[in-house]
Design a protein around this motif. Structure first.
Motif, PDB file in Angstrom:
ATOM      1  N   THR A 141       0.806  -1.214   0.000  1.00 35.15           N
ATOM      2  CA  THR A 141       0.000   0.000   0.000  1.00 35.15           C
ATOM      3  C   THR A 141       0.842   1.267   0.000  1.00 35.15           C
ATOM      4  O   THR A 141       0.492   2.260  -0.647  1.00 35.15           O
ATOM      5  CB  THR A 141      -0.955   0.002   1.207  1.00 35.15           C
ATOM      6  OG1 THR A 141      -1.777  -1.168   1.132  1.00 35.15           O
ATOM      7  CG2 THR A 141      -1.833   1.244   1.229  1.00 35.15           C
ATOM      8  N   ASP A 142       1.965   1.243   0.692  1.00 31.05           N
ATOM      9  CA  ASP A 142       2.794   2.448   0.784  1.00 31.05           C
ATOM     10  C   ASP A 142       3.849   2.541  -0.315  1.00 31.05           C
ATOM     11  O   ASP A 142       4.756   3.368  -0.242  1.00 31.05           O
ATOM     12  CB  ASP A 142       3.461   2.529   2.160  1.00 31.05           C
ATOM     13  CG  ASP A 142       4.387   1.357   2.451  1.00 31.05           C
ATOM     14  OD1 ASP A 142       4.283   0.313   1.767  1.00 31.05           O
ATOM     15  OD2 ASP A 142       5.213   1.483   3.364  1.00 31.05           O
ATOM     16  N   LEU A 143       3.724   1.708  -1.354  1.00 28.99           N
ATOM     17  CA  LEU A 143       4.688   1.715  -2.449  1.00 28.99           C
ATOM     18  C   LEU A 143       4.065   2.303  -3.708  1.00 28.99           C
ATOM     19  O   LEU A 143       2.911   2.010  -4.037  1.00 28.99           O
ATOM     20  CB  LEU A 143       5.155   0.280  -2.758  1.00 28.99           C
ATOM     21  CG  LEU A 143       5.787  -0.487  -1.601  1.00 28.99           C
ATOM     22  CD1 LEU A 143       6.142  -1.894  -2.043  1.00 28.99           C
ATOM     23  CD2 LEU A 143       6.981   0.233  -1.048  1.00 28.99           C
ATOM     24  N   ALA A 144       4.808   3.129  -4.400  1.00 29.01           N
ATOM     25  CA  ALA A 144       4.365   3.642  -5.699  1.00 29.01           C
ATOM     26  C   ALA A 144       4.786   2.637  -6.764  1.00 29.01           C
ATOM     27  O   ALA A 144       5.979   2.351  -6.913  1.00 29.01           O
ATOM     28  CB  ALA A 144       4.995   5.006  -5.959  1.00 29.01           C
ATOM     29  N   LEU A 145       3.818   2.089  -7.480  1.00 30.03           N
ATOM     30  CA  LEU A 145       4.095   1.020  -8.444  1.00 30.03           C
ATOM     31  C   LEU A 145       3.658   1.406  -9.850  1.00 30.03           C
ATOM     32  O   LEU A 145       2.611   2.038 -10.026  1.00 30.03           O
ATOM     33  CB  LEU A 145       3.355  -0.257  -8.037  1.00 30.03           C
ATOM     34  CG  LEU A 145       3.696  -0.808  -6.663  1.00 30.03           C
ATOM     35  CD1 LEU A 145       2.753  -1.950  -6.311  1.00 30.03           C
ATOM     36  CD2 LEU A 145       5.139  -1.254  -6.610  1.00 30.03           C
ATOM     37  N   PRO A 146       4.437   0.998 -10.864  1.00 31.71           N
ATOM     38  CA  PRO A 146       3.997   1.191 -12.246  1.00 31.71           C
ATOM     39  C   PRO A 146       2.707   0.400 -12.484  1.00 31.71           C
ATOM     40  O   PRO A 146       2.411  -0.556 -11.770  1.00 31.71           O
ATOM     41  CB  PRO A 146       5.147   0.617 -13.070  1.00 31.71           C
ATOM     42  CG  PRO A 146       6.300   0.558 -12.138  1.00 31.71           C
ATOM     43  CD  PRO A 146       5.731   0.365 -10.763  1.00 31.71           C
ATOM     44  N   GLY A 147       1.963   0.783 -13.481  1.00 32.80           N
ATOM     45  CA  GLY A 147       0.696   0.131 -13.766  1.00 32.80           C
ATOM     46  C   GLY A 147       0.798  -1.171 -14.532  1.00 32.80           C
ATOM     47  O   GLY A 147      -0.211  -1.849 -14.720  1.00 32.80           O
TER      48      GLY A 147
END
Length: 150
Positions: free
Chosen positions: A87-93
């Motif tokens: 949840t706290d990670l920015a991930l590519p789509g």
């Protein structure tokens, strides 16, 4: 990053019907991709795969987990990250492969998990974003031998 891919895959259907790879019969599961991993590891390259999964896991992820041992034996490092811990990670789509911090291969899938096409990306900003996202996932993820799908 999906909980199912190519759900019409004959190998997946065979697994659902009870077929399992025999770890002691290497000839039954060895494939050219695995030799690429062996060769890369022999050159000193690291081959790392991180899988982000929902829990409880889908049948497809259970299948992926079950058929991952050949990758590990070939020298690939595999880790699993429960989606709740991302949840706290920015991930590519999209799913991607990153090669030598220079080239991204982005895999595009339909809503049903069918592979559509691959996109080659060399934009340094996109590579940096994806590399940092992968490292964040890797840091939080659980090594294959320590992760259990039951």
């Amino acid at each position: 990053m999906r909980d199912g891919y190519m759900l019409d895959d004959p190998d997946f259907h065979a697994w659902q019907a009870g077929h399992r790879l025999d770890p002691d019969d290497r000839s039954s599961w060895w494939r050219p991709w695995l030799q690429n991993i062996v060769d890369a590891a022999a050159r000193g390259a690291e081959v790392k795969r991180a899988r982000i999964v929902s829990e409880p896991v889908s049948d497809y992820i259970r299948y992926e987990y079950d058929v991952t041992f050949p990758n590990v034996r070939a020298g690939e490092q595999v880790r699993w990250l429960p989606r709740r811990q991302a949840t706290d990670l920015a991930l590519p789509g999209n799913d991607f492969w990153l090669f030598d911090q220079e080239t991204l291969l982005i895999n595009h899938f339909s809503g049903n998990g069918d592979w559509l096409d691959v996109e080659h990306v060399t934009d340094p900003a996109v590579i940096k974003l994806c590399s940092e996202a992968f490292e964040a996932v890797w840091h939080h993820a659980i090594p294959h031998d320590d992760y259990h799908v039951d």
